[in-house]
Design an enzyme around this catalytic site. Structure first.
Site, short mmCIF file in Angstrom:
data_model
loop_
_atom_site.label_atom_id
_atom_site.label_comp_id
_atom_site.label_asym_id
_atom_site.label_seq_id
_atom_site.Cartn_x
_atom_site.Cartn_y
_atom_site.Cartn_z
CG ASP A 2 5.63 -3.57 -0.47
OD1 ASP A 2 6.19 -3.06 -1.45
OD2 ASP A 2 4.89 -2.93 0.31
CG HIS B 126 5.91 -0.38 -9.18
ND1 HIS B 126 6.86 -1.32 -8.82
CD2 HIS B 126 5.34 0.05 -8.03
CE1 HIS B 126 6.85 -1.44 -7.51
NE2 HIS B 126 5.94 -0.63 -7.00
CG ASP C 14 0.92 2.97 -2.79
OD1 ASP C 14 1.33 3.49 -3.84
OD2 ASP C 14 1.68 2.60 -1.87
CD GLN D 75 -0.14 2.32 1.16
OE1 GLN D 75 0.17 3.51 1.12
NE2 GLN D 75 0.39 1.41 0.36
CD GLU E 24 10.15 -1.99 -2.24
OE1 GLU E 24 10.21 -0.85 -2.71
OE2 GLU E 24 9.52 -2.24 -1.19
#
Ligand code: GLC
Ligand code: GLC
Length: 645
Positions: free
Chosen positions: A294, A400, A152, A262, A336
């Site tokens: 994140d 991104h 990822d 993940q 985020e």
């Protein structure tokens, strides 16, 4: 019975003694006289009560909390003592200037280390370029060790203490931080704390039944619990796996919000908090200025909920923040959270995340380009832009990740817009399935079950540069003019400043082909960068245009801070706002000339200087804006008295 503050005091005393108990009496006496200890101890007194309070609210009277805190604060002291002298000096400077990141001088860039510069050494070599562009903030995309093949884009971390060997070493990273600091550029890296990769030693130990790592992740023997949770959680990457769980080799199921490799960490176990806080302090001492937090929304799970944005997630982030204030005081958090705008703001506070991506503004910039109507953007800037003191937005055109249409349906309904249908329109528009669209985006996670879809694409491809749309370059400039002027810290995706188009080569890479976000993560195109000073090229026109805007921002304090006031232009295609009572921005979002009546400006002086065209604009006459034109007018707003006189 003890009052809460007596309890905190007793615990603090306890923690102090615990930290010092590691030393002999003689060492202890010496340590207590040092400046480091004084600093640390002051901060411990200030922030420990918060830390304890937040953890209490998450863990109640879980008996692991006290021993966990003892260990954690001992680590915090060691970490602060080991912090380099320049970082300690910076700690003091930034404590005295808590909104340093909102200066008009701040301009950010983001890149993948390998794709932009080959490796970490290449980042050091690129510093002259970063300075030329005017950057004072650089986000280096995930650079820690991760699985080979699918990772990822590095968002599956196998070790927070080792750099991905393809990029360099921890020493290289320290050197990068130092070189950037000397160049006046703050360094931002990701703190990926919702999950680790399946190859992280914690993951391997947990799956193998090592009691030290028991309950570090959510591993279930069968589908019973996963089925309960799956009823209410959102699918983030439905193309990769339906639901939020993946099956292990032995038949068990592990929580994987994102990809099967993940694994979500289990923060209901206080030792997971301690473990990640340790990694965080290590990363901070490498010389990082800002941690990009994140996937903040996902860190706490609770059966029967969507497992996003829960109160415990906020408490945990505030607890991490308190640890940072004690151990590495100048390091800030950037949230985020790509969620409903009501939820996004909940992460933003001086004691939680001081900075946050502004996904609403980002999505609405693209919305406005498609509809040519500023209604939703103006509404968002009116009601959802201003933030508490010492916090700020990171404003961006794209990043991104994919573009998701995260505006609030309630907000859209105000204009008679149906959120679901409007998202369908935007998706069609940006993947060029709408007649007359200039955009050449790629669908991301097209989900026929829910009708959900998001958009991939570089800025250049989404504004129509590939098919030579005559307004493509103006659109790039317009979008960037907003992020550079609206208040907050502007963040440019490197490559966009020279008009890099989509890179479809990901379709040939088996590790990337199922993730269209790679379309907008092109490697640095050297040919385009070479053209950047040649005004006969597209790259040159885009670059020079953005350079000018950056320079103007950096030389006018009126662009600093974050507050904004809407200036209603009474024209649906033109966005207007003023900054700090000194700059008036007018932006035409359509490919038609727009006329603003002189009446609109009746409270302003008769004329004003436009920074961008370097011309005087008469405001006592109608103002004509060319297609996609932006004005940055130097004016003092509300000079009613002067006007009357
Ligand atoms: C964040 C990243 C995204 C990644 C996800 C999982 O949202 O921006 O790229 O896929 O987290 O780490
Ligand atoms: C979801 C997540 C966000 C992530 C993105 C990746 O929107 O909320 O955190 O960046 O997926 O596509």
């Amino acid at each position: 019975m003890l009052t809460p503050s007596q309890q905190v005091n007793i615990t603090l005393e306890h923690i102090h003694n615990h930290i010092l108990a590691a030393y002999s009496a003689k060492e202890r006496a010496a340590i207590q006289k040092t400046e480091d200890w004084k600093q640390f101890s002051t901060r411990l007194h200030t922030y420990f009560p918060t830390l304890m309070w937040e953890l209490d609210s998450v863990y109640g009277n879980n008996e692991a909390v006290l021993p966990m805190l003892q260990q954690l604060m001992r680590m915090a002291w060691q970490s602060y003592a080991e912090r380099s002298a320049p970082l300690k000096q910076q700690d003091a400077e930034r404590e005295a200037n808590p909104d340093w990141f909102l200066s008009n001088k701040m301009v950010g860039g983001v890149c993948y280390v390998d794709l932009f510069a080959g490796n970490l050494r290449g980042i050091i070599d690129s510093i002259p370029y970063f300075k030329e562009l005017g950057l004072t903030y650089l986000h280096l995309m995930p650079l820690f060790k991760c699985p080979e093949g699918k990772s990822d884009g590095g968002y599956a971390v196998s070790s927070y203490r080792e750099v991905n060997p393809a990029l360099g070493t921890i020493e290289d990273l320290r050197d990068v931080a130092e070189a950037l600091r000397e160049a006046g550029i703050t360094m931002v890296v990701d703190f990926i704390f919702n999950h680790t990769s399946n190859e992280h030693e914690w993951a391997k130990a947990c799956a193998a039944g090592d009691p030290m790592y028991d309950n570090f992740y959510y591993i279930f023997p069968d589908r019973w619990m996963p089925d309960q949770y799956d009823r209410t959680v959102r699918e983030i990457f439905p193309d990769q796996h339906p639901g939020a769980f993946s099956q292990l080799w032995d038949g068990r199921w592990v929580w994987t919000t994102f990809n099967s490799f993940q694994w979500d960490l289990n923060y209901s176990n206080p030792w997971v908090f301690r473990a990640m806080a340790g990694e965080m302090m290590f990363i901070a001492n490498l010389g990082v200025d800002i941690l990009r937090m994140d996937a903040v929304a996902f860190i706490w799970k609770q059966l029967g909920t969507d497992c996003e944005n829960l109160p415990q997630a906020h408490a945990l982030i505030r607890a991490f923040n308190a640890v940072m204030r004690i151990a590495a005081p100048s390091v800030l958090f950037k949230s985020e959270a790509i969620v409903h705008p009501d939820k996004v703001v909940q992460y933003i506070a001086p004691n939680e995340c001081q900075l946050s991506y502004n996904p609403l503004q980002m999505a609405l910039l693209w919305n406005t380009l498609a509809t040519r109507d500023v209604n939703l953007l103006q509404q968002a800037l009116t009601f959802r832009h201003n933030l508490p003191a010492n916090t700020g937005w990171v404003n961006y055109v794209r990043c991104h990740d994919d573009i998701g249409w995260t505006f609030a349906d309630e907000d859209a309904a105000h204009f008679g817009i149906n959120g679901f249908n409007h998202r369908q329109f935007l998706n069609r528009f940006y993947v060029n399935r709408f007649e007359g669209s200039f955009a050449r985006g790629v669908p991301f996670q097209d989900n026929p079950n829910t009708g959900d879809c998001r958009i991939s694409g570089t800025c250049a491809s989404l504004v129509g540069l590939e098919q030579d749309d005559p307004y493509a370059i103006d659109r790039i400039r317009l979008l960037h003019s907003i992020i550079l002027s609206a208040g907050g810290l502007p963040l440019i995706y490197l490559g966009d400043e020279v008009g890099t188009p989509n890179d479809m080569s990901y379709l040939e890479d088996e590790n990337k082909q199922d993730d269209s976000r790679w379309a907008h993560r092109p490697a640095r195109d050297c040919a385009l960068y070479e053209q950047r000073n040649d005004p006969s090229t597209h790259a040159g026109q885009i670059y020079q245009g953005l350079r000018q805007l950056i320079e103007l921002r950096q030389s006018h304090e009126g662009f600093g801070g974050s507050d904004l006031s809407i200036f209603d232009c009474k024209n649906p295609h033109v966005l207007g706002y003023s900054r700090n009572n000194s700059i008036l921005v007018l932006a035409n979002f359509s490919e038609q000339e727009q006329i603003l009546s002189a009446l609109t400006f009746s409270l302003l002086p008769e004329q004003a200087h436009d920074l961008i065209s370097n011309q005087t604009i008469r405001l006592d006459q109608d103002v004509v804006l060319q297609p996609y034109q932006v004005l940055w007018l130097e004016v003092v707003i509300d000079q009613t008295a002067e006007k009357a006189a």
